[in-house]
Design a protein around this motif. Structure first.
Motif, mmCIF file in Angstrom:
data_model
loop_
_atom_site.group_PDB
_atom_site.id
_atom_site.type_symbol
_atom_site.label_atom_id
_atom_site.label_comp_id
_atom_site.label_asym_id
_atom_site.label_seq_id
_atom_site.Cartn_x
_atom_site.Cartn_y
_atom_site.Cartn_z
ATOM 1 N N LEU A 92 3.005 10.424 -4.893
ATOM 2 C CA LEU A 92 2.005 9.539 -5.480
ATOM 3 C C LEU A 92 2.624 8.164 -5.695
ATOM 4 O O LEU A 92 3.743 8.052 -6.212
ATOM 5 N N LEU A 93 1.891 7.148 -5.301
ATOM 6 C CA LEU A 93 2.335 5.763 -5.498
ATOM 7 C C LEU A 93 1.169 4.980 -6.081
ATOM 8 O O LEU A 93 0.062 5.020 -5.529
ATOM 9 N N VAL A 94 1.417 4.306 -7.196
ATOM 10 C CA VAL A 94 0.429 3.417 -7.798
ATOM 11 C C VAL A 94 0.974 2.003 -7.667
ATOM 12 O O VAL A 94 2.051 1.709 -8.196
ATOM 13 N N VAL A 95 0.250 1.150 -6.944
ATOM 14 C CA VAL A 95 0.707 -0.226 -6.758
ATOM 15 C C VAL A 95 -0.343 -1.195 -7.295
ATOM 16 O O VAL A 95 -1.533 -1.057 -7.024
ATOM 17 N N MET A 96 0.165 -2.176 -8.047
ATOM 18 C CA MET A 96 -0.728 -3.121 -8.700
ATOM 19 C C MET A 96 -0.492 -4.554 -8.252
ATOM 20 O O MET A 96 -1.017 -5.488 -8.837
ATOM 21 N N ASN A 97 0.316 -4.717 -7.202
ATOM 22 C CA ASN A 97 0.477 -6.029 -6.577
ATOM 23 C C ASN A 97 0.960 -5.829 -5.136
ATOM 24 O O ASN A 97 1.461 -4.768 -4.776
ATOM 25 N N LYS A 98 0.781 -6.856 -4.331
ATOM 26 C CA LYS A 98 1.133 -6.759 -2.914
ATOM 27 C C LYS A 98 2.632 -6.549 -2.685
ATOM 28 O O LYS A 98 3.012 -5.725 -1.833
ATOM 29 N N PRO A 99 3.536 -7.244 -3.410
ATOM 30 C CA PRO A 99 4.962 -6.980 -3.184
ATOM 31 C C PRO A 99 5.341 -5.508 -3.413
ATOM 32 O O PRO A 99 6.207 -4.974 -2.719
ATOM 33 N N SER A 100 4.659 -4.845 -4.340
ATOM 34 C CA SER A 100 4.949 -3.431 -4.593
ATOM 35 C C SER A 100 4.479 -2.561 -3.436
ATOM 36 O O SER A 100 5.169 -1.617 -3.037
ATOM 37 N N LEU A 101 3.306 -2.860 -2.889
ATOM 38 C CA LEU A 101 2.832 -2.113 -1.727
ATOM 39 C C LEU A 101 3.777 -2.324 -0.557
ATOM 40 O O LEU A 101 4.168 -1.368 0.121
ATOM 41 N N LYS A 143 -7.083 -3.033 -5.598
ATOM 42 C CA LYS A 143 -7.703 -3.882 -4.578
ATOM 43 C C LYS A 143 -8.050 -5.266 -5.127
ATOM 44 O O LYS A 143 -8.211 -6.212 -4.358
ATOM 45 N N SER A 144 -8.106 -5.420 -6.449
ATOM 46 C CA SER A 144 -8.372 -6.736 -7.039
ATOM 47 C C SER A 144 -7.247 -7.716 -6.742
ATOM 48 O O SER A 144 -7.477 -8.920 -6.647
ATOM 49 N N LEU A 145 -6.020 -7.200 -6.615
ATOM 50 C CA LEU A 145 -4.850 -8.065 -6.463
ATOM 51 C C LEU A 145 -4.135 -7.916 -5.125
ATOM 52 O O LEU A 145 -3.202 -8.661 -4.842
ATOM 53 N N ILE A 146 -4.539 -6.945 -4.327
ATOM 54 C CA ILE A 146 -3.860 -6.683 -3.055
ATOM 55 C C ILE A 146 -4.864 -6.902 -1.930
ATOM 56 O O ILE A 146 -5.883 -6.223 -1.854
ATOM 57 N N ASP A 147 -4.539 -7.858 -1.067
ATOM 58 C CA ASP A 147 -5.482 -8.278 -0.033
ATOM 59 C C ASP A 147 -5.240 -7.636 1.330
ATOM 60 O O ASP A 147 -5.682 -8.152 2.345
ATOM 61 N N ARG A 148 -4.544 -6.518 1.346
ATOM 62 C CA ARG A 148 -4.345 -5.840 2.630
ATOM 63 C C ARG A 148 -4.567 -4.342 2.469
ATOM 64 O O ARG A 148 -4.498 -3.804 1.370
ATOM 65 N N GLU A 149 -4.849 -3.710 3.584
ATOM 66 C CA GLU A 149 -5.033 -2.262 3.604
ATOM 67 C C GLU A 149 -3.665 -1.582 3.761
ATOM 68 O O GLU A 149 -2.709 -2.189 4.249
ATOM 69 N N VAL A 150 -3.606 -0.334 3.394
ATOM 70 C CA VAL A 150 -2.426 0.478 3.643
ATOM 71 C C VAL A 150 -2.322 0.669 5.148
ATOM 72 O O VAL A 150 -3.319 0.949 5.820
ATOM 73 N N LYS A 151 -1.132 0.495 5.693
ATOM 74 C CA LYS A 151 -0.936 0.572 7.144
ATOM 75 C C LYS A 151 -0.812 2.006 7.654
ATOM 76 O O LYS A 151 -1.215 2.307 8.767
ATOM 77 N N ARG A 152 -0.241 2.876 6.840
ATOM 78 C CA ARG A 152 0.035 4.240 7.288
ATOM 79 C C ARG A 152 -1.237 5.076 7.390
ATOM 80 O O ARG A 152 -2.150 4.941 6.582
ATOM 81 N N LYS A 153 -1.246 5.961 8.370
ATOM 82 C CA LYS A 153 -2.396 6.843 8.590
ATOM 83 C C LYS A 153 -2.109 8.286 8.164
ATOM 84 O O LYS A 153 -3.005 9.117 8.175
ATOM 85 N N ASP A 154 -0.849 8.586 7.790
ATOM 86 C CA ASP A 154 -0.477 9.943 7.409
ATOM 87 C C ASP A 154 -0.538 10.166 5.900
ATOM 88 O O ASP A 154 -0.075 11.179 5.390
ATOM 89 N N ILE A 155 -1.124 9.225 5.188
ATOM 90 C CA ILE A 155 -1.291 9.335 3.736
ATOM 91 C C ILE A 155 -2.743 8.986 3.408
ATOM 92 O O ILE A 155 -3.484 8.467 4.249
ATOM 93 N N LYS A 156 -3.128 9.275 2.186
ATOM 94 C CA LYS A 156 -4.468 8.916 1.722
ATOM 95 C C LYS A 156 -4.339 7.668 0.853
ATOM 96 O O LYS A 156 -3.466 7.596 -0.008
ATOM 97 N N ALA A 157 -5.204 6.695 1.083
ATOM 98 C CA ALA A 157 -5.221 5.481 0.276
ATOM 99 C C ALA A 157 -6.500 5.455 -0.553
ATOM 100 O O ALA A 157 -7.585 5.719 -0.032
#
Length: 178
Positions: free
Chosen positions: A70-79, A96-110
């Motif tokens: 499990l990963l909880v990220v609240m800013n883009k540098p953390s992602l 998503k309020s603070l991170i303007d990109r999607e998760v790149k990986r397809k083997d995890i759930k976002a």
């Protein structure tokens, strides 16, 4: 979810360490084995703060989480920093309020939550961490809302008990978003 290896990350001041403490204290109240490892230093002044939390039924060998499920990220540098570390099949909770990109990986759930926006809408954008906590407990079923509320009541000092209700409104908001 039986064994949780969690990294929570964001800017210093977003309540990342507090969220980790609540998860850890809830685990303790439930009789689980736990580890809480905060990151201090320059992160406290606006850099990427993070916290490692492990919750398990078995003894924990090391407090360091290298492959979180499990990963909880609240800013883009953390992602950017932690996305690749997540174990295959893991879950990433993204503010998503603070991170303007999607998760790149397809083997995890976002799971994308406008946590800061929702917290602001309920009156305090500093409660975005509690919105994320609500989403996490709903998705993983690791703790109930009642267990989190009991944890807050038991873990916060008497001088901070007035914050329990406000925090729980935010937790319930996040819980209802997923």
């Amino acid at each position: 979810m039986d064994n949780c290896e969690i990294i929570l990350a964001g800017f210093g001041g977003q309540g990342i360490l507090f969220t980790g403490k609540i998860l850890s204290f809830a685990a303790m109240l439930k009789g689980k084995k736990l580890s809480w490892l905060p990151s201090y230093g320059p992160e406290m002044r606006g850099g990427t703060a993070n916290c490692h939390v492990i919750i398990d039924d078995k003894p924990i060998g090391s407090p360091i989480v290298t492959k979180p499920n499990l990963l909880v990220v609240m800013n883009k540098p953390s992602l950017d920093k932690f996305e690749d570390a997540v174990a295959e099949g893991g879950i990433i909770f993204v503010d998503k309020s603070l991170i303007d990109r999607e998760v790149k990986r397809k083997d995890i759930k976002a799971i994308y939550i406008n946590a800061t926006e929702h917290a602001d809408n309920i009156g305090n954008k500093n409660l975005a961490n509690m919105v994320m906590l609500g989403a996490l407990i709903k998705t993983t079923d690791i703790f109930s809302i009642e267990e989190i509320e009991e944890t807050m009541k038991k873990s916060l000092p008497a001088s901070k008990q007035s914050l329990v209700q406000e925090n729980m409104i935010a937790v319930k908001e996040g819980y209802n978003l997923v």
